[in-house]
Design an enzyme around this catalytic site. Structure first.
Site, short mmCIF file in Angstrom:
data_model
loop_
_atom_site.label_atom_id
_atom_site.label_comp_id
_atom_site.label_asym_id
_atom_site.label_seq_id
_atom_site.Cartn_x
_atom_site.Cartn_y
_atom_site.Cartn_z
CD GLU A 284 -2.91 -1.11 0.08
OE1 GLU A 284 -3.16 -0.04 -0.49
OE2 GLU A 284 -3.40 -2.19 -0.29
CD1 TRP A 287 -1.24 0.17 -3.80
CD2 TRP A 287 -1.57 1.29 -5.72
NE1 TRP A 287 -1.85 -0.68 -4.70
CE2 TRP A 287 -2.07 -0.02 -5.88
CE3 TRP A 287 -1.66 2.18 -6.79
CZ2 TRP A 287 -2.65 -0.46 -7.07
CZ3 TRP A 287 -2.25 1.74 -7.98
CH2 TRP A 287 -2.73 0.43 -8.11
CD1 TRP A 315 -17.20 14.32 -17.89
CD2 TRP A 315 -17.87 12.66 -16.55
NE1 TRP A 315 -16.16 13.43 -17.78
CE2 TRP A 315 -16.53 12.39 -16.96
CE3 TRP A 315 -18.49 11.74 -15.70
CZ2 TRP A 315 -15.82 11.27 -16.55
CZ3 TRP A 315 -17.77 10.62 -15.30
CH2 TRP A 315 -16.46 10.39 -15.71
CG ASN A 350 -8.06 3.10 0.35
OD1 ASN A 350 -7.91 4.02 -0.44
ND2 ASN A 350 -8.02 1.83 -0.02
CD1 TRP A 368 -12.45 11.72 -14.28
CD2 TRP A 368 -10.92 12.59 -12.90
NE1 TRP A 368 -11.38 12.14 -15.05
CE2 TRP A 368 -10.42 12.67 -14.23
CE3 TRP A 368 -10.13 13.07 -11.87
CZ2 TRP A 368 -9.17 13.22 -14.54
CZ3 TRP A 368 -8.88 13.62 -12.17
CH2 TRP A 368 -8.41 13.69 -13.49
CD1 TRP A 391 -9.92 11.92 -6.25
CD2 TRP A 391 -11.90 11.34 -7.13
NE1 TRP A 391 -10.88 12.13 -5.29
CE2 TRP A 391 -12.11 11.78 -5.81
CE3 TRP A 391 -13.00 10.93 -7.87
CZ2 TRP A 391 -13.38 11.82 -5.22
CZ3 TRP A 391 -14.26 10.96 -7.29
CH2 TRP A 391 -14.44 11.40 -5.98
C1 FAD Z 1 -10.54 8.71 -4.38
C2 FAD Z 1 -9.32 8.57 -3.49
C3 FAD Z 1 -8.56 9.69 -3.16
C4 FAD Z 1 -7.42 9.56 -2.36
N1 FAD Z 1 -6.70 10.69 -2.04
C5 FAD Z 1 -5.59 10.58 -1.27
C6 FAD Z 1 -4.83 11.73 -0.91
O1 FAD Z 1 -5.12 12.85 -1.33
N2 FAD Z 1 -3.75 11.56 -0.09
C7 FAD Z 1 -3.38 10.32 0.37
O2 FAD Z 1 -2.41 10.21 1.13
N3 FAD Z 1 -4.06 9.22 0.00
C8 FAD Z 1 -5.15 9.30 -0.79
N4 FAD Z 1 -5.85 8.17 -1.12
C9 FAD Z 1 -5.29 6.85 -0.78
C10 FAD Z 1 -5.76 6.26 0.55
O3 FAD Z 1 -7.14 6.37 0.66
C11 FAD Z 1 -5.11 6.92 1.76
O4 FAD Z 1 -3.72 7.01 1.60
C12 FAD Z 1 -5.39 6.09 3.01
O5 FAD Z 1 -6.78 6.00 3.23
C13 FAD Z 1 -4.74 6.75 4.21
O6 FAD Z 1 -5.05 6.06 5.37
P1 FAD Z 1 -3.93 5.26 6.16
O7 FAD Z 1 -2.71 6.10 6.30
O8 FAD Z 1 -4.56 4.75 7.39
O9 FAD Z 1 -3.65 4.08 5.13
P2 FAD Z 1 -2.90 2.69 5.33
O10 FAD Z 1 -3.80 1.63 4.83
O11 FAD Z 1 -2.38 2.56 6.69
O12 FAD Z 1 -1.72 2.79 4.27
C14 FAD Z 1 -0.42 3.30 4.59
C15 FAD Z 1 0.00 4.35 3.60
O13 FAD Z 1 0.05 3.80 2.29
C16 FAD Z 1 -0.32 4.80 1.34
N5 FAD Z 1 -1.51 4.35 0.61
C17 FAD Z 1 -2.46 3.49 1.04
N6 FAD Z 1 -3.39 3.31 0.07
C18 FAD Z 1 -3.02 4.07 -0.97
C19 FAD Z 1 -3.56 4.31 -2.26
N7 FAD Z 1 -4.68 3.73 -2.70
N8 FAD Z 1 -2.91 5.17 -3.08
C20 FAD Z 1 -1.78 5.78 -2.69
N9 FAD Z 1 -1.21 5.58 -1.49
C21 FAD Z 1 -1.83 4.74 -0.64
C22 FAD Z 1 -0.64 6.05 2.12
O14 FAD Z 1 0.49 6.89 2.13
C23 FAD Z 1 -0.96 5.52 3.50
O15 FAD Z 1 -0.76 6.45 4.51
C24 FAD Z 1 -7.02 8.28 -1.91
C25 FAD Z 1 -7.79 7.16 -2.25
C26 FAD Z 1 -8.92 7.30 -3.02
C27 FAD Z 1 -9.71 6.07 -3.37
#
Ligand code: FAD
Length: 490
Positions: A284, A287, A315, A350, A368, A391
């Site tokens: 993750e 990503w 849209w 997420n 989007w 997005w």
């Molecule tokens: C529509 C949408 C918009 C998003 N916008 C952002 C945003 O602006 N900033 C942001 O940090 N994350 C974004 N995310 C990704 C993700 O939702 C968040 O990083 C995550 O929810 C943060 O919670 P956590 O730190 O507890 O995640 P954890 O599950 O603990 O993951 C650890 C770290 O991994 C990274 N990560 C996890 N999932 C993703 C992912 N899908 N894409 C990229 N990195 C990821 C993040 O840095 C996160 O802090 C978005 C996801 C979606 C679906």
């Protein structure tokens, strides 16, 4: 530590801070300290990069926390104002700096500014040392056999894993000798700091939810590793459990580095079960790098459909539907819970981000970019790369994206990932009395139950703003009719 000193014969070095508000694992700061020369720490309030909304508030808090940490060590964070290449070059000259250190940026504005600044400084005979700090791997370091950037995450991740662990983390410098400022340079610093951008209206829980120091970031990491890493695979999709790391705002502001997260998690993976959870978590985190690689190579990631056939998507432009989505008034409980969590706290789980994004783009057939901008305004972790890539992923317009025809059913997602409705009840108090089996579909409550729990459909809580089956059919039809869909192979 040591207080600011005058060293008339020794030129100072300068460290620029930008979205890396920490003292540990900060290669630019460590590099500056290693020179043995006195150090000037600088932050620029640059209109080109200054952000409003929740992220503007969050970054300002992080900057203040850094200033406090430097002050505890006897130093000062000097604030400049203006276009970074101009004001840093002028300040460095006035302060007699011989080297400027910074951690590299990868967004289009940051890259352009740093290129211009480097040229200006070198013209003035000032050295530049730039360092890798923001990501696990810099965007250009992982490429396909053909030398091109990867377009598929799984292949990229496999290649990333063959590179081994990212570089080791640096401790905070044991000693920082702070430089004092000559009067000419002091005159260029801000006496009064710009006001901290206010939190957006309604973000009442953000301040309490997000303590903002480097120590808070480290505590959040430690708590996650000790308490929740072991359940990550099982629970990371469950908003009701809320056991993901919640590190995203800290990573966004650079209150801790991705390398620190990586090494803390890898080191904890001492049993096969933990190792499996750690691997899932690290992917993750991967990503995040993948998103930054996309932004590096696709600087218009936040506004251009990476699949051009979507330029023809019809849209809908309905302010009423968009407002219902933004305010958490769609009548679909999981969507509304997520949007209200975002509104109040600046963060959303997420899984729910994916559900609300799918709902907006597919069921409401809304561009989007509307959602991307709303998230940019409301998220405390709003990140130019991660937000835009996700997005585009959810809308099916991106590279390696979820295909358009994969349309999340918000009711099915709710039943699966919030089975007892605990998450919904937290954020949609109107539904607290609803029995578990109706919490995902409150419009099905019969008249006698409604009377019993004092619930008036459409008044206590909105009726669904769209019919899921109908909206899904329209979304699929629009997609099938996209003129160039066949040519793009999907
Ligand atoms: C529509 C949408 C918009 C998003 N916008 C952002 C945003 O602006 N900033 C942001 O940090 N994350 C974004 N995310 C990704 C993700 O939702 C968040 O990083 C995550 O929810 C943060 O919670 P956590 O730190 O507890 O995640 P954890 O599950 O603990 O993951 C650890 C770290 O991994 C990274 N990560 C996890 N999932 C993703 C992912 N899908 N894409 C990229 N990195 C990821 C993040 O840095 C996160 O802090 C978005 C996801 C979606 C679906």
């Amino acid at each position: 530590m040591s207080a600011e000193k005058n060293h008339p014969s020794v030129s100072p070095v300068l460290v620029l801070f930008r979205d890396d508000f920490r003292l540990t694992d900060h290669p630019a700061l460590s590099g500056a300290c290693t020179t043995g020369q006195p150090v000037l720490c600088v932050y620029v309030h640059d209109p080109e990069t200054t952000r409003g909304g929740a992220i503007g508030w969050w970054l300002a808090q992080a900057c203040t926390a850094l200033a406090d940490a430097l002050s505890e060590k006897g130093g000062t964070l000097h604030h400049l104002s203006g276009h970074t290449p101009d004001v840093v070059a002028e300040f460095a000259q006035a302060a007699g700096v011989d080297t400027v250190f910074w951690n590299r940026r990868y967004d289009p504005t940051g890259k352009a500014q740093d290129t211009a600044l480097k040229a200006r400084l070198e013209q003035q005979g000032i050295n530049v040392q730039s360092c890798a700090a923001r990501l696990l791997h810099e965007p250009w370091t992982i490429r396909t056999g053909a030398g091109t950037p990867y377009r598929v995450f799984t292949a990229w991740w496999k290649a990333a894993r063959t590179m081994g662990d990212p570089g080791r983390c640096l401790p905070a410098p044991r000693q920082i000798t702070f430089a004092s400022l000559p009067a000419d340079a002091r005159a260029l610093t801000l006496r009064t700091l710009p006001p901290v951008p206010p939190l957006p209206a309604g973000a009442n829980a953000a301040e309490a939810d997000w303590p903002c120091t480097e120590a808070d970031a480290q505590d959040t990491l430690t708590t996650f590793v000790e308490d929740n890493l072991a359940h990550y695979i099982q629970e990371h999709d469950r908003p009701d459990k809320d056991t993901t790391s919640r590190l995203s705002p800290y990573l966004r502001a650079g209150l801790l580095s991705a390398r620190q997260v990586w090494h803390a998690v890898s080191t904890a993976a001492t049993t096969p079960a933990l190792a499996e959870n750690a691997e899932k978590f690290l992917s993750e985190l991967g990503w995040r790098d993948f998103a930054w690689m996309q932004l590096f190579y696709e600087p218009d990631l936040a506004w251009r459909n990476l699949r051009p056939e979507f330029d023809h998507m019809p849209w809908q432009k309905s302010p009423a539907l968009l407002a219902a989505w933004q305010q958490g008034q769609t009548g679909y409980p999981l969507v509304d819970a997520g949007m209200r969590q975002l509104y109040a706290t600046g963060w959303m789980h997420n899984r729910v981000r994916m559900v609300v994004a799918s709902f907006l783009t597919k069921h409401l057939l809304t561009d989007w970019r509307e959602g991307e901008q709303w998230f940019q305004a409301r998220l405390v972790d709003a990140d130019p790369a991660q937000n835009a890539m996700n997005w585009q992923w959810c809308a099916g317009t991106g590279i390696d994206a979820s295909p358009w025809f994969r349309i999340f059913n918000p009711v099915g997602q709710s039943e699966k990932f919030d089975p007892t409705g605990a998450y919904i009840r937290t954020w949609v108090p109107e539904l607290r009395q609803m029995p578990d089996k109706l919490i995902h579909t409150p419009w099905k409550a019969d008249a006698s139950l409604c009377r019993q729990i004092g619930f008036t459909p459409g008044k206590s809580y909105p009726n669904p703003i769209v019919d899921l089956k109908l909206a899904r059919g329209i979304a699929l039809e629009c997609w099938k009719n996209l003129p160039d869909r066949k040519e793009s192979g999907r």
